[in-house]
Design a protein around this motif. Structure first.
Motif, mmCIF file in Angstrom:
data_model
loop_
_atom_site.group_PDB
_atom_site.id
_atom_site.type_symbol
_atom_site.label_atom_id
_atom_site.label_comp_id
_atom_site.label_asym_id
_atom_site.label_seq_id
_atom_site.Cartn_x
_atom_site.Cartn_y
_atom_site.Cartn_z
ATOM 1 N N SER A 1 0.849 -1.195 0.000
ATOM 2 C CA SER A 1 0.000 0.000 0.000
ATOM 3 C C SER A 1 0.876 1.234 0.000
ATOM 4 O O SER A 1 1.937 1.252 0.639
ATOM 5 C CB SER A 1 -0.884 0.008 1.247
ATOM 6 N N TYR A 2 0.457 2.223 -0.737
ATOM 7 C CA TYR A 2 1.158 3.507 -0.768
ATOM 8 C C TYR A 2 0.232 4.563 -0.198
ATOM 9 O O TYR A 2 -0.898 4.703 -0.661
ATOM 10 C CB TYR A 2 1.530 3.902 -2.194
ATOM 11 N N VAL A 3 0.727 5.282 0.799
ATOM 12 C CA VAL A 3 -0.076 6.373 1.362
ATOM 13 C C VAL A 3 0.267 7.648 0.596
ATOM 14 O O VAL A 3 1.428 8.033 0.506
ATOM 15 C CB VAL A 3 0.217 6.548 2.876
ATOM 16 N N MET A 4 -0.765 8.207 -0.038
ATOM 17 C CA MET A 4 -0.583 9.418 -0.858
ATOM 18 C C MET A 4 -1.433 10.533 -0.243
ATOM 19 O O MET A 4 -2.585 10.717 -0.644
ATOM 20 C CB MET A 4 -1.061 9.175 -2.297
ATOM 21 N N GLY A 5 -0.872 11.222 0.738
ATOM 22 C CA GLY A 5 -1.652 12.250 1.433
ATOM 23 C C GLY A 5 -2.811 11.612 2.165
ATOM 24 O O GLY A 5 -2.615 10.746 3.016
ATOM 25 N N THR B 1 -4.985 6.188 0.253
ATOM 26 C CA THR B 1 -4.058 5.053 0.264
ATOM 27 C C THR B 1 -4.323 4.219 -0.985
ATOM 28 O O THR B 1 -5.469 3.865 -1.266
ATOM 29 C CB THR B 1 -4.274 4.185 1.516
ATOM 30 N N VAL B 2 -3.239 3.972 -1.757
ATOM 31 C CA VAL B 2 -3.371 3.120 -2.942
ATOM 32 C C VAL B 2 -2.924 1.720 -2.557
ATOM 33 O O VAL B 2 -1.811 1.536 -2.058
ATOM 34 C CB VAL B 2 -2.468 3.643 -4.094
ATOM 35 N N HIS B 3 -3.794 0.733 -2.757
ATOM 36 C CA HIS B 3 -3.414 -0.657 -2.487
ATOM 37 C C HIS B 3 -2.980 -1.282 -3.812
ATOM 38 O O HIS B 3 -3.817 -1.704 -4.602
ATOM 39 C CB HIS B 3 -4.587 -1.424 -1.883
ATOM 40 N N ALA B 4 -1.677 -1.305 -4.052
ATOM 41 C CA ALA B 4 -1.154 -1.833 -5.322
ATOM 42 C C ALA B 4 -1.243 -3.353 -5.353
ATOM 43 O O ALA B 4 -1.463 -3.947 -6.413
ATOM 44 C CB ALA B 4 0.278 -1.378 -5.529
ATOM 45 N N LEU B 5 -1.057 -4.010 -4.202
ATOM 46 C CA LEU B 5 -1.228 -5.462 -4.096
ATOM 47 C C LEU B 5 -2.158 -5.742 -2.928
ATOM 48 O O LEU B 5 -1.971 -5.196 -1.837
ATOM 49 C CB LEU B 5 0.125 -6.165 -3.864
ATOM 50 N N GLY C 1 -1.421 -8.694 -16.932
ATOM 51 C CA GLY C 1 -2.480 -7.827 -16.411
ATOM 52 C C GLY C 1 -2.355 -6.446 -17.017
ATOM 53 O O GLY C 1 -1.313 -6.085 -17.563
ATOM 54 N N LYS C 2 -3.428 -5.690 -16.892
ATOM 55 C CA LYS C 2 -3.460 -4.346 -17.485
ATOM 56 C C LYS C 2 -2.503 -3.407 -16.772
ATOM 57 O O LYS C 2 -2.072 -3.689 -15.648
ATOM 58 C CB LYS C 2 -4.877 -3.788 -17.364
ATOM 59 N N SER C 3 -2.234 -2.260 -17.402
ATOM 60 C CA SER C 3 -1.404 -1.225 -16.778
ATOM 61 C C SER C 3 -2.016 -0.832 -15.430
ATOM 62 O O SER C 3 -3.223 -0.632 -15.332
ATOM 63 C CB SER C 3 -1.348 -0.026 -17.723
ATOM 64 N N GLY C 4 -1.158 -0.792 -14.404
ATOM 65 C CA GLY C 4 -1.622 -0.402 -13.073
ATOM 66 C C GLY C 4 -2.176 -1.546 -12.239
ATOM 67 O O GLY C 4 -2.604 -1.339 -11.105
ATOM 68 N N SER C 5 -2.138 -2.792 -12.776
ATOM 69 C CA SER C 5 -2.712 -3.923 -12.031
ATOM 70 C C SER C 5 -1.795 -4.431 -10.920
ATOM 71 O O SER C 5 -2.213 -5.249 -10.105
ATOM 72 C CB SER C 5 -3.064 -5.068 -12.994
ATOM 73 N N GLY C 6 -0.534 -3.974 -10.908
ATOM 74 C CA GLY C 6 0.368 -4.347 -9.814
ATOM 75 C C GLY C 6 1.516 -5.273 -10.202
ATOM 76 O O GLY C 6 2.217 -5.797 -9.340
ATOM 77 N N LYS C 7 1.756 -5.450 -11.519
ATOM 78 C CA LYS C 7 2.778 -6.397 -11.986
ATOM 79 C C LYS C 7 4.184 -6.003 -11.514
ATOM 80 O O LYS C 7 4.920 -6.815 -10.955
ATOM 81 C CB LYS C 7 2.757 -6.493 -13.526
ATOM 82 N N THR C 8 4.549 -4.743 -11.761
ATOM 83 C CA THR C 8 5.890 -4.282 -11.367
ATOM 84 C C THR C 8 6.034 -4.307 -9.851
ATOM 85 O O THR C 8 7.070 -4.732 -9.323
ATOM 86 C CB THR C 8 6.150 -2.853 -11.914
ATOM 87 N N THR C 9 4.976 -3.911 -9.167
ATOM 88 C CA THR C 9 5.017 -3.941 -7.698
ATOM 89 C C THR C 9 5.274 -5.368 -7.223
ATOM 90 O O THR C 9 6.115 -5.593 -6.345
ATOM 91 C CB THR C 9 3.688 -3.410 -7.111
ATOM 92 N N ALA C 10 4.591 -6.336 -7.826
ATOM 93 C CA ALA C 10 4.762 -7.742 -7.425
ATOM 94 C C ALA C 10 6.196 -8.201 -7.659
ATOM 95 O O ALA C 10 6.820 -8.809 -6.788
ATOM 96 C CB ALA C 10 3.780 -8.622 -8.185
ATOM 97 N N THR D 1 4.706 -9.081 -18.576
ATOM 98 C CA THR D 1 4.416 -8.512 -19.893
ATOM 99 C C THR D 1 2.924 -8.229 -20.007
ATOM 100 O O THR D 1 2.120 -8.866 -19.339
ATOM 101 C CB THR D 1 4.855 -9.471 -21.029
ATOM 102 N N HIS D 2 2.561 -7.238 -20.813
ATOM 103 C CA HIS D 2 1.143 -7.133 -21.108
ATOM 104 C C HIS D 2 0.863 -7.514 -22.556
ATOM 105 O O HIS D 2 -0.209 -7.285 -23.078
ATOM 106 C CB HIS D 2 0.543 -5.768 -20.703
ATOM 107 N N ASP D 3 1.868 -8.165 -23.167
ATOM 108 C CA ASP D 3 1.719 -8.667 -24.530
ATOM 109 C C ASP D 3 1.243 -10.125 -24.469
ATOM 110 O O ASP D 3 1.963 -11.012 -24.007
ATOM 111 C CB ASP D 3 3.079 -8.568 -25.241
#
Ligand SMILES: Nc1ncnc2c1ncn2[C@@H]1O[C@H](COP(=O)(O)OP(=O)(O)OP(=O)(O)O)[C@@H](O)[C@H]1O
Ligand SMILES: [Mg+2]
Length: 248
Positions: A26-30, A33-37, A54-63, A214-216
């Protein structure tokens, strides 16, 4: 996911090398809170080729950053090669990062001021490999990826595909068991992307554990297992019975 993801799949050795247990990030942004995973769990066996899609923003890089110990989860546990990451000291963690895992990024992340040879040598410098040995190993690796003619060139003098091949050679410098590749073909044209994908498939056939983001859709079919993320959660974790071989 639990017991299903623990099953032995494909032609791997059966030893679990990566395990995520209810991992949250989770990222606290002011105020917000964004729950990436949102509580992801899965186990990867030695020698598996897994694609995270998964789509852009689905949490792949975070994972993938949690698996690679480039970031720490807000909650949950990562177990690498039987070690609970949260209990490791900074130097034990550095050892795992440097020795067990090879990273390949979309933007190559080569050091601009260093030649191809020096870029591939760098991870070995950090592991204290003697100079003659590391130069020889770096040259051999670059030759394996058909970069033997470009040993002294800097990244700015190389094409995107050539830079990515240097980056793959660098990822392999310390002979890691696990390769993490986050959109490795994202900055390449489709033909060069296929060349890079075929190198990843070759590494898989040599027994490396590969995690590809990948999202390909076509590229993800090269893996023997597909994990699909939607909005920070795993919605599918499936075996791919017929991994695709790409031809130029
Ligand atoms: N450092 C950060 N601070 C705040 N929010 C972040 C941070 N990193 C990621 N996020 C958010 O977490 C979510 C997941 O991001 P992530 O980069 O993992 O997605 P992705 O699936 O890799 O997307 P893409 O396909 O575009 O690379 C997104 O909503 C993103 O905005
Ligand atoms: Mg990403």
């Amino acid at each position: 996911m639990g017991s299903k993801s623990q099953e032995k799949k494909g032609g791997h050795s059966g030893r679990v090398v990566i395990e995520l247990k209810d991992v949250w990030k989770s990222y606290v942004m002011g105020e917000a809170t964004v729950h990436a995973l949102k509580g992801i769990s899965f186990a990867v066996h030695q020698g598996e080729f897994v694609s995270i899609v998964g789509k852009s923003g689905s949490g792949k890089t975070t994972a993938v950053n949690q698996i690679g110990c480039l970031d720490t989860p807000s909650q949950g546990e990562i177990i690498l090669d039987g070690h609970k990451v949260s209990t490791l000291t900074e130097s034990e963690l550095a050892q795992i990062r440097g020795k067990k895992i090879g990273y390949i990024f979309q933007k190559f992340n080569l050091v601009k001021t260093l030649s191809s040879l020096e870029n591939v040598e760098l991870p070995m410098v950090f592991q204290g490999v003697p100079v003659d040995e590391r130069k020889e190993r770096a040259q051999k690796l670059l030759e394996e990826f058909d970069m033997g003619e470009k040993l002294i060139n800097k990244p700015s003098e190389l094409s995107g595909g050539q830079q990515q091949r240097v980056a793959i050679a660098r990822a392999l410098a310390n002979e890691p068991d696990i390769i993490l590749a986050d959109e490795p073909t994202g900055n390449l044209d489709s033909k060069t992307g296929i060349v890079v994908m075929n190198y990843l498939s070759m590494l898989h056939s040599q027994g490396k554990t590969i995690i590809l983001v990948t999202h390909d859709d076509k590229l993800s079919q090269c893996a023997e297992r597909l994990i699909t993320l939607v909005d920070g959660k795993i919605i599918k974790d499936e075996h791919n019975p017929h991994p695709l071989t790409l031809s130029k």
